[in-house]
Design a protein around this motif. Sequence first.
Motif, mmCIF file in Angstrom:
data_model
loop_
_atom_site.group_PDB
_atom_site.id
_atom_site.type_symbol
_atom_site.label_atom_id
_atom_site.label_comp_id
_atom_site.label_asym_id
_atom_site.label_seq_id
_atom_site.Cartn_x
_atom_site.Cartn_y
_atom_site.Cartn_z
ATOM 1 N N PRO A 1 -3.667 -8.219 -2.272
ATOM 2 C CA PRO A 1 -3.514 -7.089 -3.274
ATOM 3 C C PRO A 1 -2.867 -5.847 -2.447
ATOM 4 O O PRO A 1 -2.466 -5.177 -3.219
ATOM 5 N N LEU A 2 -3.224 -5.714 -1.099
ATOM 6 C CA LEU A 2 -2.391 -4.622 -0.507
ATOM 7 C C LEU A 2 -0.991 -4.939 -0.631
ATOM 8 O O LEU A 2 -0.194 -3.775 -0.762
ATOM 9 N N GLY A 3 -0.505 -6.052 -0.578
ATOM 10 C CA GLY A 3 0.941 -6.308 -0.794
ATOM 11 C C GLY A 3 1.439 -5.646 -2.299
ATOM 12 O O GLY A 3 2.646 -5.524 -2.301
ATOM 13 N N GLN A 4 0.609 -6.045 -3.138
ATOM 14 C CA GLN A 4 1.058 -5.544 -4.487
ATOM 15 C C GLN A 4 1.003 -4.161 -4.677
ATOM 16 O O GLN A 4 2.167 -3.495 -5.108
ATOM 17 N N PHE A 5 0.356 -3.512 -3.878
ATOM 18 C CA PHE A 5 0.372 -1.939 -3.871
ATOM 19 C C PHE A 5 1.636 -1.403 -3.036
ATOM 20 O O PHE A 5 2.342 -0.538 -3.670
ATOM 21 N N ILE A 6 1.997 -2.200 -1.934
ATOM 22 C CA ILE A 6 3.049 -1.736 -1.127
ATOM 23 C C ILE A 6 4.411 -2.026 -1.852
ATOM 24 O O ILE A 6 5.320 -1.355 -1.863
ATOM 25 N N ALA B 1 0.665 -7.879 4.519
ATOM 26 C CA ALA B 1 0.910 -7.330 3.117
ATOM 27 C C ALA B 1 2.223 -7.285 2.791
ATOM 28 O O ALA B 1 2.886 -7.489 1.717
ATOM 29 N N LEU B 2 2.932 -6.838 3.809
ATOM 30 C CA LEU B 2 4.616 -6.524 3.747
ATOM 31 C C LEU B 2 5.241 -8.003 3.157
ATOM 32 O O LEU B 2 6.361 -8.033 2.615
ATOM 33 N N CYS B 3 4.947 -9.163 3.835
ATOM 34 C CA CYS B 3 5.419 -10.413 2.979
ATOM 35 C C CYS B 3 5.245 -10.591 1.657
ATOM 36 O O CYS B 3 6.236 -11.079 0.967
ATOM 37 N N PHE B 4 3.957 -10.536 1.535
ATOM 38 C CA PHE B 4 3.806 -10.366 -0.051
ATOM 39 C C PHE B 4 4.499 -9.349 -0.870
ATOM 40 O O PHE B 4 5.006 -9.768 -2.046
ATOM 41 N N ALA B 5 4.710 -8.243 -0.400
ATOM 42 C CA ALA B 5 5.349 -7.058 -1.162
ATOM 43 C C ALA B 5 6.955 -7.569 -0.965
ATOM 44 O O ALA B 5 7.529 -7.439 -2.314
ATOM 45 N N PHE B 6 7.444 -8.149 -0.175
ATOM 46 C CA PHE B 6 8.659 -8.580 0.110
ATOM 47 C C PHE B 6 9.124 -9.757 -1.241
ATOM 48 O O PHE B 6 9.969 -9.518 -1.910
ATOM 49 N N THR C 1 7.448 5.053 10.523
ATOM 50 C CA THR C 1 9.007 4.801 10.631
ATOM 51 C C THR C 1 9.471 3.245 10.519
ATOM 52 O O THR C 1 10.328 2.834 9.777
ATOM 53 N N GLY C 2 8.519 2.285 10.978
ATOM 54 C CA GLY C 2 8.980 0.994 10.866
ATOM 55 C C GLY C 2 8.840 0.435 9.499
ATOM 56 O O GLY C 2 9.622 -0.469 8.950
ATOM 57 N N ILE C 3 7.678 0.962 8.807
ATOM 58 C CA ILE C 3 7.488 0.515 7.450
ATOM 59 C C ILE C 3 8.604 0.946 6.580
ATOM 60 O O ILE C 3 9.400 0.393 5.659
ATOM 61 N N ALA C 4 9.156 2.313 6.892
ATOM 62 C CA ALA C 4 10.232 2.808 5.978
ATOM 63 C C ALA C 4 11.510 1.991 5.989
ATOM 64 O O ALA C 4 12.416 1.543 5.349
ATOM 65 N N VAL C 5 11.922 1.519 7.337
ATOM 66 C CA VAL C 5 12.888 0.768 7.720
ATOM 67 C C VAL C 5 12.986 -0.684 6.994
ATOM 68 O O VAL C 5 13.780 -1.092 6.345
#
Length: 562
Positions: free
Chosen positions: A22-27, A265-270, A143-147
Amino acid sequence: MAASAFLLIGSFMLLLMLLAHPLGQFIAALIEGKTGPRTAAFEQRILWMIGADRAEMNWKQYALAIFSLNLLGIVLLTALLMGQGQLPWNPQGLPGLSWDLAFNTAVSFVSNTNWQAYSGESTLSYFSQMAGLTVQNFLSAATGIAVAFALIRAFARPAASTLGNAWQDLLRITLYLLLPISLLLALYFVSQGVLQNLEPYQHITTLEGVQQMLPMGPVASQEAIKMLGTNGGGFFGANSAHPFENPTAMTNMVQMLAIFLIPCALCFAFGRVVGDNRQGHALLWCMSLIFVICVIVVMAAEIQGNPHLSALGAASNLNMEGKEARFGILASSLFSVVTTAASCGAVNAMLDSFTALGGMIPLWLMQIGEVVFGGVGSGLYGILLFVLLTVFIAGLMIGRTPEYLGKKIDVFDMKMTALAILVTPTLVLLGTALALISPAGQAGILNPGAHGFSEVLYAYSSAANNNGSAFAGLSVNTPFYNLTLAVAMFFGRFAVILPVLAIAGSLVLKKRQPAGNGTLPTSGPLFIGLLIGTILLVGALTFIPALALGPVAEHLQLWLAR
């Protein structure tokens, strides 16, 4: 014990996936800019206050914004640490840091490394911990998340010239992602006994009648973002082995979950943003398989322990040295793999006391670039670099122009990919060699032989890959190590970010081509195997000679000398 080990690993992975999805969907919504009109007006007001606008940026403008923020952070944090003796919230009257230690610490926290050549409770004031280190914990994570956001947009957009607005991304990540979860984590940690106050250190008399001084401080607030942002710097020198930072088995599990939460979560968001959830799942399968195997190896090595104990007639040769009794071997082993697979330097056990093979796995996980979940943002864009390399190699094998998600991978993209992948091995090996041949570097080595070599190799692997954990047993608070490790931390972070953004700038200009009959599938078991093989191959070719001189040689000495 095997059943307990698999139960621990399985429950950890299950909880992680349940929380991360669920966090990935929000991201994903943050990446796509799906925020309400009220939040948009609020963001615009803040951006106006700092002199930034909401116009989209190309990759060079995006990189300039990222670099200017972080360079300013290094300057300000260095000045703050050197002058902390004249600043408020310093009830212990701690003096300012030397210039080399202040610079090393500033680069460390700005680069999301959080390497500490000092013991926090005896060196830094509350003001330095809160206004200096905790602030940078948020900004370096953002910074890392923004990149990663910029690179994801480059794959998702059909044809464009911009990657988003760096200032807006940093603001949204900090306000909507990092702050709320950190607040919840901090409140939970306080409920479990983690300290959160501004009281001076307490002098007490123990039951044995011994005088002891107990450190106080705003620990929980820093502990939360330390884990969530894969930062790792401890308020206390003992880090997450300290009962005031990590008091219970429950806080230990929550801290491990917090480290992996956003990278997972970033993998789900990707997958969601690029329009194919299978792509994100493929990355998760690759990460999870390597991670589980590494955990099993470390647990087995620590359970097997030291053969010389059995020879001496010990009832058990389990390696409990350097581990907290309240966590035990299994939880300590899992924690060590979690924190080194991610770019988080938190430790709940003394890695220097692990067996040779048990210590080699955390070392190797850092050396492959911390792409097994990895740091917040850096783990995703790190493994995507290996994806591009895998696609390129596969394209050569089948005689087709390499492409990924409909984007052609050209010569420029591969040059930048090779540069980003080779930066950290170069820093690690050159730094280790320099320390071993120079008198200043040799003076810090306290243990002879293979183990001393491993400690130096670990230090530069940790710094260049922005991890921050240490083997210990190495005196690093000297001008030589403070400066050389600072160089490794700075270039290990920003010399990777720059080519990643250059790749994003190249990819976003290209049109997405529909998949054809000859398109290489990048979400099935075959590609996952190719990706794992590429990661292992790069790690093997680069670091096997160095590992053979360190932990492998130490392991052979231990078991062959029985």
